[in-house]
Design an enzyme around this catalytic site. Structure first.
Site, PDB file in Angstrom:
ATOM      1  N   ASP A  95      12.066   0.864  -9.712  1.00 34.48           N
ATOM      2  CA  ASP A  95      11.197   1.580 -10.649  1.00 34.48           C
ATOM      3  C   ASP A  95      12.045   2.658 -11.325  1.00 34.48           C
ATOM      4  O   ASP A  95      13.235   2.795 -11.042  1.00 34.48           O
ATOM      5  CB  ASP A  95       9.974   2.150  -9.927  1.00 34.48           C
ATOM      6  N   SER A  96      11.434   3.411 -12.231  1.00 35.07           N
ATOM      7  CA  SER A  96      12.204   4.347 -13.060  1.00 35.07           C
ATOM      8  C   SER A  96      12.337   5.720 -12.435  1.00 35.07           C
ATOM      9  O   SER A  96      13.102   6.552 -12.916  1.00 35.07           O
ATOM     10  CB  SER A  96      11.511   4.504 -14.404  1.00 35.07           C
ATOM     11  N   GLY A  97      11.570   5.979 -11.399  1.00 36.51           N
ATOM     12  CA  GLY A  97      11.525   7.322 -10.827  1.00 36.51           C
ATOM     13  C   GLY A  97      10.416   8.165 -11.431  1.00 36.51           C
ATOM     14  O   GLY A  97      10.054   9.208 -10.872  1.00 36.51           O
ATOM     15  N   GLY A  98       9.870   7.717 -12.543  1.00 32.90           N
ATOM     16  CA  GLY A  98       8.840   8.496 -13.232  1.00 32.90           C
ATOM     17  C   GLY A  98       7.641   8.788 -12.344  1.00 32.90           C
ATOM     18  O   GLY A  98       7.262   9.947 -12.164  1.00 32.90           O
ATOM     19  N   PHE A  99       7.091   7.740 -11.754  1.00 32.14           N
ATOM     20  CA  PHE A  99       5.879   7.921 -10.953  1.00 32.14           C
ATOM     21  C   PHE A  99       6.099   8.936  -9.831  1.00 32.14           C
ATOM     22  O   PHE A  99       5.270   9.809  -9.586  1.00 32.14           O
ATOM     23  CB  PHE A  99       5.425   6.572 -10.377  1.00 32.14           C
ATOM     24  N   ASP A 149       8.586   6.346 -17.747  1.00 36.42           N
ATOM     25  CA  ASP A 149       7.306   6.583 -18.428  1.00 36.42           C
ATOM     26  C   ASP A 149       6.661   7.872 -17.947  1.00 36.42           C
ATOM     27  O   ASP A 149       7.039   8.422 -16.914  1.00 36.42           O
ATOM     28  CB  ASP A 149       6.353   5.402 -18.197  1.00 36.42           C
ATOM     29  N   GLN A 191       0.900   2.288 -20.466  1.00 36.58           N
ATOM     30  CA  GLN A 191       0.064   3.359 -19.924  1.00 36.58           C
ATOM     31  C   GLN A 191      -1.244   3.397 -20.737  1.00 36.58           C
ATOM     32  O   GLN A 191      -1.515   2.479 -21.496  1.00 36.58           O
ATOM     33  CB  GLN A 191       0.807   4.699 -19.993  1.00 36.58           C
ATOM     34  N   GLY A 218       0.305   3.272 -14.036  1.00 37.18           N
ATOM     35  CA  GLY A 218      -0.704   4.326 -14.017  1.00 37.18           C
ATOM     36  C   GLY A 218      -2.062   3.877 -13.537  1.00 37.18           C
ATOM     37  O   GLY A 218      -3.073   4.499 -13.856  1.00 37.18           O
ATOM     38  N   ASP A 268       3.080  -4.967  -6.355  1.00 38.69           N
ATOM     39  CA  ASP A 268       3.786  -4.291  -5.256  1.00 38.69           C
ATOM     40  C   ASP A 268       2.861  -3.238  -4.693  1.00 38.69           C
ATOM     41  O   ASP A 268       1.953  -2.757  -5.386  1.00 38.69           O
ATOM     42  CB  ASP A 268       5.065  -3.606  -5.745  1.00 38.69           C
ATOM     43  N   CYS A 306      -1.924 -17.864  11.098  1.00 38.98           N
ATOM     44  CA  CYS A 306      -0.763 -17.245  10.441  1.00 38.98           C
ATOM     45  C   CYS A 306       0.531 -17.769  11.055  1.00 38.98           C
ATOM     46  O   CYS A 306       0.664 -17.857  12.271  1.00 38.98           O
ATOM     47  CB  CYS A 306      -0.846 -15.732  10.577  1.00 38.98           C
ATOM     48  N   CYS A 308       3.510 -16.328  10.699  1.00 37.71           N
ATOM     49  CA  CYS A 308       4.553 -15.290  10.762  1.00 37.71           C
ATOM     50  C   CYS A 308       5.099 -15.170  12.189  1.00 37.71           C
ATOM     51  O   CYS A 308       4.464 -15.584  13.156  1.00 37.71           O
ATOM     52  CB  CYS A 308       4.043 -13.952  10.238  1.00 37.71           C
ATOM     53  N   CYS A 311       2.645 -13.483  14.704  1.00 45.10           N
ATOM     54  CA  CYS A 311       1.510 -14.297  15.168  1.00 45.10           C
ATOM     55  C   CYS A 311       1.964 -15.496  15.988  1.00 45.10           C
ATOM     56  O   CYS A 311       1.215 -15.983  16.833  1.00 45.10           O
ATOM     57  CB  CYS A 311       0.659 -14.734  13.980  1.00 45.10           C
ATOM     58  N   HIS A 337       3.775  -8.959   9.958  1.00 33.96           N
ATOM     59  CA  HIS A 337       2.510  -9.660   9.728  1.00 33.96           C
ATOM     60  C   HIS A 337       1.857  -9.233   8.405  1.00 33.96           C
ATOM     61  O   HIS A 337       1.431 -10.078   7.617  1.00 33.96           O
ATOM     62  CB  HIS A 337       1.519  -9.453  10.871  1.00 33.96           C
TER      63      HIS A 337
END
Lengths: 372, 372
Positions: A95-99, A149, A191, A218, A268, A306, A308, A311, A337
């Protein structure tokens, strides 16, 4: 788009805007729709890359803000770039670091140039601009990098959001100009807060820039979940159909299913690993606190369907014992899991779309209801 | 000894009492000499059984005292016994709880019957006797179980140690009488503190009982390291040559090498995982704090000659970054390496004995020096 990247749409749902695609990157493909685990500090918390691969993870995120502060992008580059540094050979996104600057840092000051904030590590003043964010991301070396952003808080007035959205567009143009590497795809971020007309305007404006991919940012910042659906429905269909669409920070079942129905491809969220560290398992759309007394002598797997590692090898009673004992292994087993669970949820939707059974099989998740 | 267990001596060193053996248990073999990792609460801290297996671990320990308090032996038995409960299909050993009761618990009272102490979990009064310890260990189901002994503190007077050693012998006889399962081997423990004649007497007396294996206990409890060597040298050679010998709680290079030269086969220690959780790597006989600034930009593996998952995939710089960030994965990667390192150390000694090069190749570790 650079020839290094491509997005191929393999199938479309006949009743919604849902689609099945393959996003190709220099480090491999991402079969969409797909959930992407978050590896904030160049690792998905508690998991080795080998364990992460077993969950079905294809593309993995990492955070520019955190990596810039520790260990610093130069050390990551010295280690051969993000993939080699952390031992993940698959596709990656930063990501850009903005958030994070907007949500985590103290003493921040926003100007047209960028954001000035104080490092929580050493108190140093840091100036993060669109150019600087792209420079750091070029140095880190993920396959996909994100535009810097301005993410307005929720709630915010229409005027505030309009100003932030306009600035996000100007910053995007500076990001495009600053971007140096053809082996990295720069995604733009739509945004517009909860103002659907601002979202639509931003989507149309960004679409014209012909970027290799687009994100909806956002959201999931405190607004009611039904608004997430409205925002996505007002935005995703206006983005170019031949480019991947990524809904940032969303990883709950219902919100993912509804977004996929609007044509979103990637997601994500830190929820699966964060909940794991709180002793919580995500099972069949529900959340279980493994400290609950009913699990003490329950010798069945978390989810008998499951596949995984957790499990296949351990019981609820064993994980409950580890959680009660505050053993780190509990968090590892639950992270395996929970991530597997969310990836499988998006994989099942993918298969359902391919068989044109999406609205039938996922009807439960496509109707409004509690966030989950 | 039950036919389920056997100890075969494959080779002996021509210059020391060191030997190479194979200890067979219902869950597989243990190639000796060998270091055994400790899985206190039915897991080796931070590691999955799959990761543990990759370190070269054969026999794994677990602690009766801890498991009795949480989750309780009945839950472990309900989960199919210790192996199945924790997903470790190899050989396992439980200690008797004695050492922990003497070193960890509060308000303990020792009588001829056993030890009464207050549970640190819920304040309940618990009465641990030789019979009760064996009953719990029978219920847990490890391949090797240990006699309940009285471990005198260091320093202690000759009189105190003599009394504790005599009581340990009487308790051992009660343990033998209480033991119910032929698929579990009960090992006796030689006590005697730093008084070598008491150690020798105890070893001779225990040897006459023809147990399936013998341990040397009550060492590494604070006495100077050179005394560990003297104690082992005065004890190990008096134990039956056709039974495995286990030096409890010792896992440092020099002390293991010297003990192997006296005929010891098995070792355990929490050091590799405890140090890992403090950000410390064990490399070529040395200890490194990964927070040290010199590792920040060191893009080589911890040990370029090490075949462990950590050394094959990650650099010192990456692990240093994880340690600085307090990421749990740091402790997992360091535990993998540290356990692999100690197991490999004993494996290399094994190969050296087989080639009769032990005293030559390990001369550095066979001479007195700093504990390491």
């Amino acid at each position: 788009m650079s020839s290094t990247f491509s997005f191929q749409c393999l199938a479309c749902c006949s009743q919604t805007k849902a689609r099945v695609g393959v996003f190709s990157t220099p480090h491999g493909i991402v079969e969409t729709p797909r959930f992407m685990p978050v590896g904030t500090l160049a690792n998905v918390k508690t998991l080795t890359p080998a364990q992460l691969k077993e969950t079905g993870a294809q593309m993995v995120l990492s955070n520019t803000y955190h990596l810039h502060l520790q260990p610093g992008e130069k050390i990551v580059a010295g280690g051969g770039g993000l993939h080699k540094f952390m031992g993940w050979n698959g596709p990656m996104l930063t990501d850009s670091g903005g958030f994070q600057v907007f949500s985590l840092s103290e003493m921040r000051k926003i100007t047209e140039d960028g954001v000035i904030f104080r490092s929580p590590h050493d108190g140093q003043i840091i100036n993060l601009t669109p150019e600087r964010s792209i420079e750091i991301q070029n140095t880190l070396g993920a396959d996909v990098i994100m535009a810097f952003d301005e993410c307005p808080p929720y709630p915010a007035t229409r005027q505030e959001v309009q100003a932030a959205t306009a600035r996000t567009y100007r910053w995007l143009q500076r990001c495009i100009a600053a971007h140096q590497r053809s082996d990295q795809a720069l995604f733009g971020i739509v945004q517009g807060g909860v103002y659907l007309d601002l979202r639509s305007q931003a989507a149309v404006a960004l679409a014209e820039l012909d970027l290799p991919g687009y994100a909806i940012g956002g959201v999931s910042v405190g607004e009611p979940p039904e608004l997430i659906a409205s925002i996505v429905q007002a935005t995703a269909p206006l983005l170019p159909p031949d480019k991947p669409r990524y809904l940032m920070g969303v990883g709950t079942y219902r919100e993912m299913a509804i977004a996929i129905a609007s044509g979103v491809d990637l997601f994500d969220c830190v929820i699966p690993t964060r909940w794991a560290r709180h002793g919580t398992a995500m099972v069949k759309g529900d959340r279980w606190n493994l400290k609950n007394a009913k699990f003490r002598e329950d010798f069945t797997p978390l989810d008998e369907t499951c596949a995984c590692y957790t499990c296949q090898n351990f019981t609820r009673a064993y994980i409950s014992h580890l959680v009660r004992s505050q053993e780190i292994l509990a968090y590892t087993l639950l992270s395996i899991h929970n991530i597997s669970e969310l990836i499988r949820f998006t994989q099942k939707i993918r298969e359902a779309i391919l068989g044109d059974r999406f609205t039938k099989e996922f009807a439960h998740w496509l109707t409004p209801g509690e966030m989950g």
